[in-house]
Design an enzyme around this catalytic site. Sequence first.
Site, PDB file in Angstrom:
ATOM      1  N   HIS A 866       5.033 -43.807 -52.270  1.00  0.00           N
ATOM      2  CA  HIS A 866       5.606 -44.061 -50.947  1.00  0.00           C
ATOM      3  C   HIS A 866       4.487 -43.977 -49.912  1.00  0.00           C
ATOM      4  O   HIS A 866       3.961 -42.897 -49.673  1.00  0.00           O
ATOM      5  CB  HIS A 866       6.714 -43.050 -50.651  1.00  0.00           C
ATOM      6  CG  HIS A 866       7.905 -43.214 -51.543  1.00  0.00           C
ATOM      7  ND1 HIS A 866       8.607 -42.144 -52.062  1.00  0.00           N
ATOM      8  CD2 HIS A 866       8.492 -44.331 -52.017  1.00  0.00           C
ATOM      9  CE1 HIS A 866       9.591 -42.617 -52.816  1.00  0.00           C
ATOM     10  NE2 HIS A 866       9.545 -43.929 -52.804  1.00  0.00           N
ATOM     11  N   GLU A 869       3.975 -41.285 -47.167  1.00  0.00           N
ATOM     12  CA  GLU A 869       3.833 -39.881 -47.540  1.00  0.00           C
ATOM     13  C   GLU A 869       2.353 -39.531 -47.708  1.00  0.00           C
ATOM     14  O   GLU A 869       1.865 -39.224 -48.788  1.00  0.00           O
ATOM     15  CB  GLU A 869       4.652 -39.610 -48.804  1.00  0.00           C
ATOM     16  CG  GLU A 869       6.131 -39.819 -48.537  1.00  0.00           C
ATOM     17  CD  GLU A 869       7.010 -39.869 -49.786  1.00  0.00           C
ATOM     18  OE1 GLU A 869       8.232 -40.035 -49.624  1.00  0.00           O
ATOM     19  OE2 GLU A 869       6.475 -39.738 -50.895  1.00  0.00           O
ATOM     20  N   HIS A 963       4.753 -36.388 -53.846  1.00  0.00           N
ATOM     21  CA  HIS A 963       5.483 -37.033 -52.745  1.00  0.00           C
ATOM     22  C   HIS A 963       5.426 -36.182 -51.492  1.00  0.00           C
ATOM     23  O   HIS A 963       4.967 -35.043 -51.522  1.00  0.00           O
ATOM     24  CB  HIS A 963       6.961 -37.219 -53.120  1.00  0.00           C
ATOM     25  CG  HIS A 963       7.219 -38.353 -54.052  1.00  0.00           C
ATOM     26  ND1 HIS A 963       7.835 -39.506 -53.676  1.00  0.00           N
ATOM     27  CD2 HIS A 963       6.921 -38.492 -55.370  1.00  0.00           C
ATOM     28  CE1 HIS A 963       7.926 -40.319 -54.721  1.00  0.00           C
ATOM     29  NE2 HIS A 963       7.377 -39.726 -55.757  1.00  0.00           N
ATOM     30  N   GLU A1048       7.165 -32.313 -54.092  1.00  0.00           N
ATOM     31  CA  GLU A1048       7.454 -32.686 -52.712  1.00  0.00           C
ATOM     32  C   GLU A1048       6.728 -31.745 -51.774  1.00  0.00           C
ATOM     33  O   GLU A1048       6.882 -30.526 -51.867  1.00  0.00           O
ATOM     34  CB  GLU A1048       8.963 -32.567 -52.454  1.00  0.00           C
ATOM     35  CG  GLU A1048       9.832 -33.480 -53.306  1.00  0.00           C
ATOM     36  CD  GLU A1048       9.907 -34.894 -52.753  1.00  0.00           C
ATOM     37  OE1 GLU A1048       9.315 -35.154 -51.688  1.00  0.00           O
ATOM     38  OE2 GLU A1048      10.556 -35.734 -53.407  1.00  0.00           O
TER      39      GLU A1048
HETATM   40 ZN    ZN Z   1       8.567 -40.063 -51.781  1.00  0.00          ZN
END
Ligand code: ZN
Length: 1189
Positions: A866, A869, A963, A1048
């Site tokens: 992504h 990010e 992420h 994350e």
């Molecule tokens: Zn992500």
Amino acid sequence: MFNYRRCSNFTWNGTLKDLGNRYGCGERIRPVMAAPSSSGLEVLLTTLQDAGDMESTLNILNVLDELLSAGTDRRIHYMISKGGSEALLIALVNTAHTIPPNYTLLLPILHLLAKVGHRDRRIGVKAEKAEAVLLMLGLLRQNVRDVRRAAACLWVIQVFCTSVSTATLLGKNRGLDVVFRLIPTHTTKHIRTVKAAIDALAAPIAQMSSRTGADVVSHDNDQGKANWDVVTCSEVDMTFRNTLIRAASYPPKSLEILQCSVDYHLDHLCIYSTALHIEVNCRTAVSKGYISGLLKLFADWHNNDTDREHLLIQRALLHCLHRATNTSLGRSSLVAEGGIAILFQTTQTCMFTRGMESLVEPAVQLMRKCCPKCPLPLASDMSVYRFPLPGGTLSNCESTPGTQGEGFEDDSDSDVENEDAENRDYEEDLETDLESLRQRPEPDRPLEQLGQYVRLCPELHHDFQELDSGSESEESSDEDSLVNGDSGDRWLKTGRGSPRREPGVSVQTPLSCTPRNGHTPSILRGEGHGTPEEDKHRMKVKDLHRQCLSSHEEGHRSMVDRLLEKFGSCIPHHDPRLYAAAAANTSSIAGYSILAFPDFWGHLPPPGPEPMAIRRPNVQRKKVLEDIQRFLCPEDIINKVVFDLEDPSAQCSSDHKDSLRFFSQFECGNLRKAVHVRSYEYDLILNADANTSQHHQWFYFEVSGMVANVPYRFNIINGEKTNSQFNYGMQPVLFSVREALEGRPCWVRTGTEICYYRNHFQPNSCQKDSCLYTLTFTVTFQHEEDVCYLAYHYPYTYSALQAHLQMLQQSVDPRKVFFRQQNLCNTLAGNACPLVTITACPSSRTWKSLHQLRNRPCVLLTARVHPGESNASWVMKGSLEFLCSSDPVAQSLREAFIFKIIPMLNPDGVISGTHRCSLIGEDLNRQWKKPDPVLSPTIYHTKGFLYYLNSIGRTPLVFCDYHGHSRKKNVFLYGCSMKETLWQSGSSVDTATLKEDPGYRTIPKTLDRIAPAFSFNSCNYLVEKSRASTARVVVWREIGVLRSYTMESTYNGCDQGIYQGMQLGTRELEDMGGKFCQSLLTLRKSTMLYDSKVISHMALLDDSLMDHKSHNCFVDDEPPCVEEIEYHSHVTSDLPGNDLDSEVNANMSSPENDNMDKDGDKQMPRCHGNDLKSRLYPHLCRPDSLESL
Ligand SMILES: [Zn+2]
């Protein structure tokens, strides 16, 4: 008197036996106790229904009231579940049917029914079943002259009306008429009853307006339809006329209230008429000025109620306006009648008058609701960047909105748009099918195709001749020529328009002074610091910086050299010239030729972690009111476009002397349009991801031409998420060129008065219910005429990665560290997707050493699928640097594992400043199940590589995809556990018989101990259906990697540990990357050779007493937002349960014979807990009655 002291100490233990012992329950009740399963409460309720004895009934009611008053709503819900509502309704019906009705009993029943019914969602249906609805209406009719009884009846009617059919039943029987009539029979001194009447009136109307006609008709079928067929418009008019006639004979204040009620009533009946397609009458109703009447009443009350005694009535009027503006006709009518101005003006007084704050919020929400929606000033919501799909099979994504919607419905691995929805649907989303959890699907491609990945395991085939010869010939490896991307197009050359590659600068050798050690370098300042001569030079720097950073400018190198010589600083693992060289090889669909200064120059983390921003109270209200002023004072609005990606003339025009200048056409840049709104305020619009009209979140732009020490307000007006960490202490980041040249090349968190809220804009495509959100922040620039950069988070470009990998490769000792950078494949735009192999070189070329190397387990790390990010890239940078470092733990890790790292799975997205997607507008982390070799090459080949590792028996021990998370704090892991998923979903599968290795918890447990930003409590290991095509789930299920994770990292900071209250900076993110690698050591400790530092590190890993943080600090991710970011059209609609309770209690506490009291309840008594309770039913219970019970 009844001894309420004893009663208030009463605790309910669930059996009547105890109750009986304490209260001396009489013989009459005991036989019922015989039913062994009945709880005491059930016995009480049964007794209540067939009680004939007034005193026992009163005492039961008393006990029930005590029970319910003492605890939370849970008790009431428990009572409801035990049939409490039904029991009270039966008691009501029985008591009301006695002739004459016994009001000594009826009043407490009504009061209790109001409290209980208010929490019983099915009370209306139950009341109808008990035939209590029309009975109530009858009681009300009989008691219109008794304020207390009338109020009690009104509350019960109000709660009955939570059901549509009850509301219609009442309407059919002229219930509203009765309510109207009630209002004028009292003077305004009986405010409580007047308010009860307004509320009772609002309740059924709310029911009617909350649904469209079609809904009601289909929902309540015959009954609803029959009822509303009766209420024709002529009837509406009649009701109105009759009520007015009646009202004419009452005192003026009553008349106003009546007017309000009547208008309100009519308005809603007319709204309902609209639903039944009698639009003409509805228009007539609005044109008759009912909304204007309500507004005038509100202003009148506001201006004349100087001693602020009747704020509740003002609130009720706002409530009425809220109801009346539930239709667009109502809203436009309010605007047309100058409602916004009236509300704005009254709000100004309220805000600065003590005691009137309670009116501000409903008024502000009403203004937000009614302020006309305004389309974004864009020709189209579609991204400025279009990427023609290879092969031309799909023209573009506009024509296939379905695929888009499907792909983005459920954000990232965890960026869940709406947490309420998440909670509601979460269990349904969990994978409950044992087979699909257990079974490994067949590979998505034939085995023969995997041969191409042999080259990606150079460590397995390398002969390490250099170990013998001592020569450094590692560049000889044939695959390495792919590094610079010129081997590229062998995978894809499918007739698409190949993006233009800037001629650029040839790759240069890096500066020889490249720092190899980890300590913070000193900043080299230019000579003659602060002299006028230098200032002059700085001005030149400012003016020329962009030009000099343009990579195709001839002769720019000398300028860059001069700059670097004079001001350059030594930033670890960064070399501006190398960066410029890497950037010259980067292909962008926008054809970027200019470098952003911060990426070129480099970034040093500020000295310490930065605290989260403190949110001042009411900052959102302040911002919203400023927004509303745009509507009220259009003459103040400049509304000049000062930057537009699609129209370069906007940025070039010279008449922007008084405006800031904006620019975003560089790698990772995202700003589509900037509009100068007021002197120091700008609206900014972000570009959608390429080929889509969505995903506005990432921003990165340059701003210049500022005045120092003036607060500038920036509004990013096309946000899509419903909430943001910007409401919880997160700040955007700023880089000042002037500061960098003075030796502080730092991205710093910046901005005050930050908040994120729903705004009055709507997407251009104008889907009906779509709305947009504003991120607003205020920046006060330190320097005059500086050049600054603002970004959502610390930028990390593709070129930075390329330069960084080169420097890393040069930093390692090739005889100790095996470091290879290869090209996994080329992206759609023709950029190389690097794959890095890191492991320890064998100690010798002996068979044993080579065998040990070739048997090391594999660890696969990926990041930045992504593009928005960027925090994931900083974490990855930390991992890479740690693995290449001389730290003994790193050495042990290299000896234990072969690291395969793909640091940027979506280079094209990163380059073009998109937030979530690839160039074709797809979320690449939703492609893993069946990745397309042409459209999602990086995912296709990463998966192919995993299949290959699988096929040679080298399935990775650990997979982790890095992420960023925009809704939560801390850093945490998502893993996959079959057992936990089945268990959590309440599946009937017997999980005890399933075998599952609990090893997936080892890494998170270790990280919780060693990584300060990490939070074990935020981790989970559930397999969701909606995530079935993400890397984590596919690698777990299809490749069979037990430890398959998504890591994350927050964009914000931590709410636990030593970073609690701090935002994470690049240093903390990089540290996290290193710590992740360190945690892997726990997986290999049995087979390793230890040195003392590693042993001490291992001890730390094992020692649970070394915790740096407390583990019992689990809290919800976010406390409720200080201020709601949504519109709340119903903000004043329903009386909160506690308010109703206190009003009911107050009604009970006034003496029974106060009906004719002229000023008895002029001011509404407030509920004072036990004092008030002790006055409940005081006249009913004598001490001796207690004895006899
Ligand atoms: Zn992500």
